[in-house]
Design a protein around this motif. Structure first.
Motif: not given
Ligand code: 6PG
Length: 254
Positions: A46-47, A159, A161-162, A189
């Motif tokens: 989401s960020t 974490h 990426a995944s 993922r």
């Molecule tokens: C994904 C991302 C993951 C994400 C983090 C932070 O596919 O979800 O690549 O690594 O950057 O989970 O997620 P938010 O920005 O939603 O907090």
């Protein structure tokens, strides 16, 4: 050049995304000036959505036909799914800028076979960066693509990426892209591996909000055994930039 880590703290989320957009364009202009193209891997979650929307709203005139967009990771869902990182990027950026379709490299995550989707994406990277395949003689196995910029986020468990704690892809050292089984999601993922992340010229973490303050302190100041996945992002010959807002940085020692 060993990796340099820098941390930028902006007063609020709006300032953070403006500064991140400026950095995106600064790296882009430099890469296009030097090589005629800008290769960038986008993050999901989401960020970064606000960053993508800002790039679309304020920088639609950028030389997008020289920009080559990849995805650092993807959920194992079709591109129409609400959880799809591609869908989020498409709706917030791609549909609003003049980027040629052939400049956007999507993970074919609709493929029910996650390993096949990962191999396919690896083949796309190898073709684009002319790394050749792993098998043909004379090709360049063991070489990794060097992105001009890789955007990353920080998850509540550390974490990025995944690449999740205790997940199989953490130890991948030869593949560029892995189908990573994430037990807590009971799903795969598709993700870049650490060798790709750590080969980048610049990695920019974007972290916003008070809910990230604890994990951010752990990642930037903590000694974790094993290290959290986000702590293992150390470009071997590049810049590591943490872009934070005050709320996320609230618990850092400064
Ligand atoms: C994904 C991302 C993951 C994400 C983090 C932070 O596919 O979800 O690549 O690594 O950057 O989970 O997620 P938010 O920005 O939603 O907090």
């Amino acid at each position: 050049m060993p990796s340099t880590r820098s941390i930028e703290v902006l007063a609020n989320a709006a300032d953070l995304f403006h500064a991140a957009a400026e950095e995106f364009l600064r790296v882009g202009r430099a890469a296009i000036g030097a090589q005629g193209r800008f290769t960038v891997a986008l993050s999901g979650g989401s960020t970064p959505k606000a960053l993508y929307s800002l790039l679309a709203a304020n920088y639609s005139g950028f030389v997008w036909n020289r920009v080559f967009l990849f995805f650092g990771d993807e959920r194992h869902v079709p591109p129409t799914d609400a959880d799809s990182n591609y869908r989020m990027v498409n709706e917030s950026l791609l549909t609003k800028i003049a980027i040629p379709a052939e400049n956007v490299f999507r993970v074919a995550a609709e493929n029910p076979d996650a390993a096949a989707a990962a191999s396919d994406y690896e083949a796309q990277l190898r073709r684009f960066f002319e790394l050749g395949s792993e098998t043909r003689p004379g090709d360049r196995p063991g070489e990794f693509p060097r992105f001009d910029l890789i955007l990353l986020g920080l998850g509540p468990d550390g974490h990025t990426a995944s690449l999740f704690p205790d997940s199989p892809a953490l130890d991948e050292q030869s593949r560029l892209v892995a189908a990573n089984w994430v037990a807590k999601f009971n799903a795969h993922r598709i993700t870049f591996t650490f060798p790709v992340l750590n080969r980048a010229a610049e990695v920019m973490f974007l972290v916003s909000g008070a809910d990230k303050a604890d994990i951010l302190r752990q990642v930037l100041e903590g000694k974790n055994t094993p290290p959290l996945p986000s702590q293992r992002v150390q470009p071997s010959d590049g810049k590591l930039l943490w872009m934070l807002d005050e709320a996320a940085a609230a618990k850092l020692t400064r």
